[in-house]
Write an enzyme that holds these catalytic residues in place. Structure first.
Site, PDB file in Angstrom:
ATOM      1  N   HIS A  63      52.029  55.113 -48.345  1.00  0.00           N
ATOM      2  CA  HIS A  63      51.814  55.212 -49.793  1.00  0.00           C
ATOM      3  C   HIS A  63      50.354  55.039 -50.192  1.00  0.00           C
ATOM      4  CE1 HIS A  63      56.355  54.106 -50.398  1.00  0.00           C
ATOM      5  NE2 HIS A  63      56.175  55.357 -50.031  1.00  0.00           N
ATOM      6  N   CYS A 115      32.931  67.627 -59.359  1.00  0.00           N
ATOM      7  CA  CYS A 115      33.760  68.806 -59.668  1.00  0.00           C
ATOM      8  C   CYS A 115      34.579  68.644 -60.939  1.00  0.00           C
ATOM      9  CB  CYS A 115      34.685  69.104 -58.481  1.00  0.00           C
ATOM     10  SG  CYS A 115      36.117  68.024 -58.394  1.00  0.00           S
ATOM     11  N   ALA A 171      56.187  45.267 -49.443  1.00  0.00           N
ATOM     12  CA  ALA A 171      55.416  44.336 -50.266  1.00  0.00           C
ATOM     13  C   ALA A 171      55.730  42.869 -49.979  1.00  0.00           C
ATOM     14  CB  ALA A 171      55.660  44.643 -51.748  1.00  0.00           C
ATOM     15  N   ASN A 174      64.020  40.161 -44.318  1.00  0.00           N
ATOM     16  CA  ASN A 174      63.830  40.287 -45.764  1.00  0.00           C
ATOM     17  C   ASN A 174      64.660  39.237 -46.492  1.00  0.00           C
ATOM     18  OD1 ASN A 174      62.450  42.106 -47.708  1.00  0.00           O
ATOM     19  ND2 ASN A 174      64.519  42.363 -48.527  1.00  0.00           N
ATOM     20  N   THR A 232      53.433  38.890 -50.409  1.00  0.00           N
ATOM     21  CA  THR A 232      53.629  38.026 -51.585  1.00  0.00           C
ATOM     22  C   THR A 232      52.983  36.662 -51.378  1.00  0.00           C
ATOM     23  OG1 THR A 232      55.849  37.458 -50.793  1.00  0.00           O
ATOM     24  CG2 THR A 232      55.705  39.155 -52.489  1.00  0.00           C
ATOM     25  N   CYS A 236      38.902  61.703 -55.589  1.00  0.00           N
ATOM     26  CA  CYS A 236      39.010  62.831 -56.524  1.00  0.00           C
ATOM     27  C   CYS A 236      40.185  63.689 -56.069  1.00  0.00           C
ATOM     28  CB  CYS A 236      37.735  63.660 -56.526  1.00  0.00           C
ATOM     29  SG  CYS A 236      37.922  65.209 -57.452  1.00  0.00           S
ATOM     30  N   GLN A 271      54.266  50.566 -46.126  1.00  0.00           N
ATOM     31  CA  GLN A 271      54.345  51.141 -47.479  1.00  0.00           C
ATOM     32  C   GLN A 271      53.321  50.475 -48.366  1.00  0.00           C
ATOM     33  OE1 GLN A 271      58.827  51.490 -48.676  1.00  0.00           O
ATOM     34  NE2 GLN A 271      58.683  49.855 -47.150  1.00  0.00           N
ATOM     35  N   ASP A 290      47.611  47.525 -49.897  1.00  0.00           N
ATOM     36  CA  ASP A 290      46.672  46.418 -50.120  1.00  0.00           C
ATOM     37  C   ASP A 290      45.612  46.245 -49.047  1.00  0.00           C
ATOM     38  OD1 ASP A 290      48.165  45.305 -48.002  1.00  0.00           O
ATOM     39  OD2 ASP A 290      49.423  44.129 -49.364  1.00  0.00           O
TER      40      ASP A 290
HETATM   41  P1  OAD Z   1      60.133  45.802 -53.099  1.00  0.00           P
HETATM   42  O1  OAD Z   1      59.573  44.975 -54.193  1.00  0.00           O
HETATM   43  O2  OAD Z   1      61.091  46.862 -53.464  1.00  0.00           O
HETATM   44  O3  OAD Z   1      60.849  44.870 -52.030  1.00  0.00           O
HETATM   45  C1  OAD Z   1      60.194  43.755 -51.483  1.00  0.00           C
HETATM   46  C2  OAD Z   1      61.213  42.907 -50.745  1.00  0.00           C
HETATM   47  O4  OAD Z   1      60.510  41.828 -50.128  1.00  0.00           O
HETATM   48  C3  OAD Z   1      62.271  42.307 -51.636  1.00  0.00           C
HETATM   49  O5  OAD Z   1      63.562  42.725 -51.183  1.00  0.00           O
HETATM   50  C4  OAD Z   1      62.083  40.781 -51.489  1.00  0.00           C
HETATM   51  O6  OAD Z   1      63.322  40.109 -51.317  1.00  0.00           O
HETATM   52  C5  OAD Z   1      61.295  40.670 -50.212  1.00  0.00           C
HETATM   53  N1  OAD Z   1      60.344  39.543 -50.175  1.00  0.00           N
HETATM   54  C6  OAD Z   1      59.348  39.241 -51.043  1.00  0.00           C
HETATM   55  N2  OAD Z   1      58.651  38.168 -50.634  1.00  0.00           N
HETATM   56  C7  OAD Z   1      59.227  37.743 -49.469  1.00  0.00           C
HETATM   57  C8  OAD Z   1      58.971  36.696 -48.543  1.00  0.00           C
HETATM   58  N3  OAD Z   1      57.970  35.840 -48.718  1.00  0.00           N
HETATM   59  N4  OAD Z   1      59.790  36.592 -47.454  1.00  0.00           N
HETATM   60  C9  OAD Z   1      60.825  37.445 -47.275  1.00  0.00           C
HETATM   61  N5  OAD Z   1      61.094  38.482 -48.090  1.00  0.00           N
HETATM   62  C10 OAD Z   1      60.308  38.633 -49.188  1.00  0.00           C
HETATM   63  O7  OAD Z   1      58.863  46.384 -52.279  1.00  0.00           O
HETATM   64  P2  OAD Z   1      58.844  47.595 -51.216  1.00  0.00           P
HETATM   65  O8  OAD Z   1      60.120  47.694 -50.492  1.00  0.00           O
HETATM   66  O9  OAD Z   1      57.594  47.460 -50.443  1.00  0.00           O
HETATM   67  O10 OAD Z   1      55.794  52.638 -53.625  1.00  0.00           O
HETATM   68  O11 OAD Z   1      58.709  48.815 -52.198  1.00  0.00           O
HETATM   69  C11 OAD Z   1      58.680  50.107 -51.674  1.00  0.00           C
HETATM   70  C12 OAD Z   1      57.828  51.004 -52.526  1.00  0.00           C
HETATM   71  O12 OAD Z   1      58.267  50.940 -53.888  1.00  0.00           O
HETATM   72  C13 OAD Z   1      56.378  50.589 -52.608  1.00  0.00           C
HETATM   73  O13 OAD Z   1      55.627  51.031 -51.502  1.00  0.00           O
HETATM   74  C14 OAD Z   1      55.922  51.233 -53.873  1.00  0.00           C
HETATM   75  C15 OAD Z   1      57.098  50.916 -54.764  1.00  0.00           C
HETATM   76  O14 OAD Z   1      57.332  51.850 -55.767  1.00  0.00           O
HETATM   77  C16 OAD Z   1      55.069  53.419 -54.443  1.00  0.00           C
HETATM   78  O15 OAD Z   1      54.455  52.956 -55.377  1.00  0.00           O
HETATM   79  C17 OAD Z   1      55.093  54.864 -54.088  1.00  0.00           C
HETATM   80 ZN    ZN Z   2      35.789  66.086 -57.205  1.00  0.00          ZN
END
Ligand code: OAD
Ligand code: ZN
Length: 246
Positions: free
Chosen positions: A119, A156, A22, A219, A26, A127, A99, A102
């Site tokens: 994801h 359905c 994610a 990150n 951002t 459905c 992951q 969007d």
């Molecule tokens: P997280 O919110 O867990 O982590 C996002 C990371 O991005 C954080 O560690 C921030 O420090 C970093 N970050 C944000 N903006 C930044 C920027 N401009 N530059 C550098 N770093 C930045 O998100 P994910 O790891 O994607 O799954 O989360 C994993 C999964 O958890 C998602 O796919 C979702 C969620 O539950 C499901 O819903 C199944």
């Molecule tokens: Zn259906």
């Protein structure tokens, strides 16, 4: 510096596989999940078994989704997305494992077939029984017209859910297979904007590293895998990757 080192690693690599979370989106106005102000800090996720079990949970799930329309509906790819699209166009990268839900890697010009979504995707609905696709505008019309009831499938009567993978829901088998294939083919694996805490997705950077690929972690916050990475860059993603667009 770290950026110079990243440039060297990219120049030396034949097959770069970016793995995104994610944090890459951002700057596009989509909040991440775990940073202050992140989605899970504001609303608890609706688990898949809850979604199946009750109409109230389905209503709540769709209400939460529509509340995010202003972010997901208007977001455009950012500097990170454009940089990865440039690597893909140059043939340096066979595809992106994401992951994210969007659709912004596809919007940046990377072919749909080269974006592996672990994801799912929140820009349309499915459905759960017959797999028919529904556009969100249609779901929203039904939802609003019924005073906030999640609609059932007109074919359905199955439950209609955003095409994302919820906690407790099975991972998409084909995407997992293709992600593994890509990971094992990488000589440079770059984890970008992910806290690397959600499994099985978080297993891919580890798999790449154990398979002999160089591992870069870009990150803002530390991750559990920093210790095994060849290079860790704790800076803003857009700032770091923007030079790779030129
Ligand atoms: P997280 O919110 O867990 O982590 C996002 C990371 O991005 C954080 O560690 C921030 O420090 C970093 N970050 C944000 N903006 C930044 C920027 N401009 N530059 C550098 N770093 C930045 O998100 P994910 O790891 O994607 O799954 O989360 C994993 C999964 O958890 C998602 O796919 C979702 C969620 O539950 C499901 O819903 C199944
Ligand atoms: Zn259906």
């Amino acid at each position: 510096t770290a950026r110079t080192r990243l440039g060297e690693l990219i120049a030396a690599a034949q097959r770069i596989v970016p793995f995104t979370g994610a944090g890459i989106s951002t700057e596009c106005g989509i909040p991440d999940f775990r940073s202050p102000g992140g989605l899970w800090t504001r609303n608890a996720p609706v688990y898949f078994d809850e979604f199946i079990a009750s109409q109230a949970a389905r209503n709540e799930c769709w209400r939460g989704r529509f509340a995010l329309d202003s972010a997901f509906g208007t977001a455009r790819p950012g500097r990170g997305h454009h940089a990865l699209a440039a690597l893909w166009r140059e043939g340096k990268s066979p595809g992106v494992i994401t992951q994210n839900i969007d659709n912004l890697h596809q919007a940046s010009g990377i072919d749909d077939s080269c974006v592996i979504e672990l994801h799912g995707n929140t820009t349309y609905a499915l459905c759960l029984d017959c797999d028919t696709r529904f556009e969100l505008d249609w779901v929203r019309e039904q939802f609003d017209a019924s005073g906030g009831e999640a609609p059932a499938c007109p074919r359905c009567h199955g439950f209609i859910k955003s095409a994302t993978v919820s906690f407790g829901q099975a991972m998409p088998v084909e995407a997992m297979r293709r992600a593994e294939q890509l990971t094992l083919s990488a000589d440079l694996f770059v984890a970008i904007g992910s806290s690397l805490v959600v499994w099985p997705a978080a297993g891919f950077p580890l798999m790449a590293q154990q398979n002999g690929a160089r591992l870069v972690i870009l990150n803002r916050d530390p991750t559990e895998f920093d210790a095994i990475a060849d290079l860790v860059i704790r800076h803003d993603i857009g700032d770091v990757l923007a030079p790779w667009v030129e």
